[in-house]
Design an enzyme around this catalytic site. Structure first.
Site, short mmCIF file in Angstrom:
data_model
loop_
_atom_site.label_atom_id
_atom_site.label_comp_id
_atom_site.label_asym_id
_atom_site.label_seq_id
_atom_site.Cartn_x
_atom_site.Cartn_y
_atom_site.Cartn_z
N LYS A 154 -1.50 3.39 8.38
CA LYS A 154 -1.43 4.82 8.72
C LYS A 154 -2.75 5.52 8.44
O LYS A 154 -3.26 6.25 9.27
CB LYS A 154 -0.34 5.53 7.87
CG LYS A 154 1.05 4.97 8.04
CD LYS A 154 2.07 5.71 7.20
CE LYS A 154 1.86 5.58 5.69
NZ LYS A 154 2.03 4.22 5.15
N ARG A 213 -6.77 0.32 -5.43
CA ARG A 213 -5.82 1.34 -5.85
C ARG A 213 -4.86 0.80 -6.91
O ARG A 213 -4.40 -0.32 -6.83
CB ARG A 213 -5.02 1.84 -4.63
CG ARG A 213 -5.48 3.19 -4.16
CD ARG A 213 -4.88 3.58 -2.85
NE ARG A 213 -3.42 3.57 -2.85
CZ ARG A 213 -2.71 3.96 -1.80
NH1 ARG A 213 -3.31 4.38 -0.70
NH2 ARG A 213 -1.39 3.92 -1.85
N ARG A 232 7.41 -0.02 -3.66
CA ARG A 232 7.05 0.93 -2.58
C ARG A 232 7.75 0.53 -1.29
O ARG A 232 8.20 1.39 -0.53
CB ARG A 232 5.54 0.98 -2.40
CG ARG A 232 4.85 1.74 -3.53
CD ARG A 232 3.37 1.48 -3.58
NE ARG A 232 2.65 1.90 -2.40
CZ ARG A 232 1.44 1.47 -2.06
NH1 ARG A 232 0.81 0.61 -2.84
NH2 ARG A 232 0.86 1.91 -0.98
N ARG A 290 8.19 12.00 4.24
CA ARG A 290 8.58 10.69 3.75
C ARG A 290 10.06 10.64 3.40
O ARG A 290 10.54 9.60 2.96
CB ARG A 290 7.80 10.44 2.47
CG ARG A 290 6.87 9.29 2.54
CD ARG A 290 6.26 9.21 1.16
NE ARG A 290 5.64 7.95 0.97
CZ ARG A 290 4.37 7.71 1.22
NH1 ARG A 290 3.60 8.66 1.70
NH2 ARG A 290 3.88 6.52 0.99
N ARG A 336 -6.82 -4.70 -0.01
CA ARG A 336 -7.32 -3.37 0.33
C ARG A 336 -8.34 -2.90 -0.70
O ARG A 336 -8.20 -3.09 -1.89
CB ARG A 336 -6.18 -2.35 0.37
CG ARG A 336 -6.75 -0.92 0.44
CD ARG A 336 -5.79 0.08 0.92
NE ARG A 336 -4.61 0.14 0.09
CZ ARG A 336 -3.57 0.89 0.40
NH1 ARG A 336 -3.57 1.60 1.49
NH2 ARG A 336 -2.52 0.89 -0.40
P1 AP5 Z 1 -4.09 1.54 5.21
O1 AP5 Z 1 -4.62 2.19 6.44
O2 AP5 Z 1 -4.68 1.89 3.90
O3 AP5 Z 1 -2.49 1.67 5.19
P2 AP5 Z 1 -1.54 2.89 4.89
O4 AP5 Z 1 -0.40 2.79 5.85
O5 AP5 Z 1 -2.29 4.17 4.84
O6 AP5 Z 1 -1.03 2.43 3.45
P3 AP5 Z 1 -0.85 3.25 2.12
O7 AP5 Z 1 -0.70 2.25 1.03
O8 AP5 Z 1 -1.88 4.31 1.97
O9 AP5 Z 1 0.51 3.89 2.38
P4 AP5 Z 1 1.44 4.50 1.41
O10 AP5 Z 1 2.29 5.21 2.37
O11 AP5 Z 1 2.14 3.57 0.51
O12 AP5 Z 1 0.49 5.33 0.42
P5 AP5 Z 1 0.18 6.87 0.28
O13 AP5 Z 1 -1.21 7.01 -0.15
O14 AP5 Z 1 0.65 7.61 1.47
O15 AP5 Z 1 -4.16 -0.05 5.43
C1 AP5 Z 1 -3.74 -0.95 4.43
C2 AP5 Z 1 -4.69 -2.17 4.37
O16 AP5 Z 1 -4.63 -2.90 5.60
C3 AP5 Z 1 -6.17 -1.77 4.21
O17 AP5 Z 1 -6.80 -2.73 3.44
C4 AP5 Z 1 -6.70 -1.77 5.66
O18 AP5 Z 1 -8.09 -1.98 5.71
C5 AP5 Z 1 -5.91 -2.91 6.27
N1 AP5 Z 1 -5.63 -2.72 7.69
C6 AP5 Z 1 -5.39 -1.55 8.34
N2 AP5 Z 1 -5.14 -1.76 9.66
C7 AP5 Z 1 -5.20 -3.11 9.83
C8 AP5 Z 1 -5.01 -3.98 10.96
N3 AP5 Z 1 -4.68 -3.49 12.16
N4 AP5 Z 1 -5.14 -5.32 10.76
C9 AP5 Z 1 -5.44 -5.81 9.52
N5 AP5 Z 1 -5.64 -5.05 8.43
C10 AP5 Z 1 -5.52 -3.72 8.57
O19 AP5 Z 1 1.14 7.26 -0.93
C11 AP5 Z 1 0.92 6.76 -2.22
C12 AP5 Z 1 1.99 7.31 -3.15
O20 AP5 Z 1 1.89 8.75 -3.20
C13 AP5 Z 1 3.44 7.05 -2.74
O21 AP5 Z 1 3.87 5.79 -3.18
C14 AP5 Z 1 4.14 8.22 -3.42
O22 AP5 Z 1 4.34 7.97 -4.78
C15 AP5 Z 1 3.16 9.35 -3.28
N6 AP5 Z 1 3.37 10.17 -2.07
C16 AP5 Z 1 2.50 10.34 -1.03
N7 AP5 Z 1 3.03 11.14 -0.10
C17 AP5 Z 1 4.27 11.49 -0.55
C18 AP5 Z 1 5.31 12.28 -0.01
N8 AP5 Z 1 5.21 12.88 1.19
N9 AP5 Z 1 6.44 12.40 -0.73
C19 AP5 Z 1 6.57 11.82 -1.93
N10 AP5 Z 1 5.64 11.04 -2.49
C20 AP5 Z 1 4.48 10.87 -1.80
MG MG Z 2 -2.78 5.53 3.28
#
Ligand code: AP5
Ligand code: MG
Length: 213
Positions: A13, A160, A171, A88, A127
């Site tokens: 994402k 991270r 997660r 979410r 990552r």
């Molecule tokens: P990346 O692009 O980083 O993936 P992502 O979907 O953004 O993954 P996240 O881990 O950031 O998602 P998340 O939803 O768990 O975390 P968030 O920060 O939102 O890609 C992942 C890896 O794959 C990278 O190494 C990348 O280079 C690689 N990659 C990408 N595309 C690729 C491809 N096509 N092929 C191969 N490799 C590829 O949330 C973190 C925490 O914050 C949550 O757990 C929660 O506690 C809290 N939080 C955030 N938002 C909320 C909310 N709205 N409500 C409640 N809690 C929240």
């Molecule tokens: Mg992300």
């Protein structure tokens, strides 16, 4: 143009949101990045959020929703934005739908980046993230030009805290319980589009661009 990125943790994402924002010149609004910036700066919100994030749980809606509504009401969001990591939960989606409706707006596209669980652990363990600008890399699949250094802003990349295998498992299960129902929610709203997130990141992006036009 208001775009919501859907998908499991590690689906890509953030990677795709950054590319969309670059091409269409709209802000990238990531609740995860906002929480991480608060943790880094030692704010009250950061302290509260960290306890949930470290366990792979969601930060409670009451800490998340106001923060997000405030962010998207800022001037730079006037011509649209990409939401990455919000909504979410169904209550978050409903609040967003209602807030947008009041302004005569709606989510135009909810893009589900579809990646099976088997691929996720490998993506998370490799990552590397930029603590300054939030850019995301992978040691094998999306390496930076210079090892350990952000292509965008030159900062030193970090791993991270919540990318430990045990936390990733939590997660993923939280995702299936609380976030996956949003796929049906946005399908009913007529906004859902799905892309195959297992493809190379540039191919995934090309698929998204053909949807957005
Ligand atoms: P990346 O692009 O980083 O993936 P992502 O979907 O953004 O993954 P996240 O881990 O950031 O998602 P998340 O939803 O768990 O975390 P968030 O920060 O939102 O890609 C992942 C890896 O794959 C990278 O190494 C990348 O280079 C690689 N990659 C990408 N595309 C690729 C491809 N096509 N092929 C191969 N490799 C590829 O949330 C973190 C925490 O914050 C949550 O757990 C929660 O506690 C809290 N939080 C955030 N938002 C909320 C909310 N709205 N409500 C409640 N809690 C929240
Ligand atoms: Mg992300």
């Amino acid at each position: 143009m208001i775009i919501v990125m859907l998908g499991a943790p590690g689906a890509g994402k953030g990677t795709q949101a950054a590319m969309i924002c670059d091409k269409y010149d709209i802000p990238h609004v990531s609740t995860g990045d906002i929480f991480r910036a608060n943790i880094k700066n030692g704010t009250e919100l950061g302290k509260k959020a960290k306890a949930f994030m470290d366990e792979g749980k969601l930060v409670p809606d009451e800490l998340t929703i106001e923060l997000l509504l405030d962010r998207v009401s800022q001037d730079d969001c006037a011509k649209g934005y990409v939401l990455d990591g919000f909504p979410r939960t169904i209550p978050q989606a409903e609040v967003l739908t209602n807030a947008l409706a009041k302004a005569g707006e709606k989510v135009d596209f909810a893009i589900n980046v579809d990646v099976p669980d088997e691929n996720i652990i490998k993506r998370m363990s490799g990552r590397r993230s930029c603590p300054k600008c939030g850019a995301s890399y992978h040691v094998e699949f999306v390496p930076p030009k210079k090892e350990g250094i952000c292509d965008v802003c030159g900062s030193e990349l970090i791993q991270r805290e919540d990318d430990k295998p045990e936390t990733v498992k939590n997660r993923l299960s939280v995702y299936h319980d609380q976030t996956q129902p949003l796929i049906e929610y946005y399908e009913k709203a007529g906004a859902l589009q799905a892309v195959d997130g297992t493809k190379d990141k540039d191919e995934v992006f090309a698929d998204i661009v053909s949807i957005l036009g």
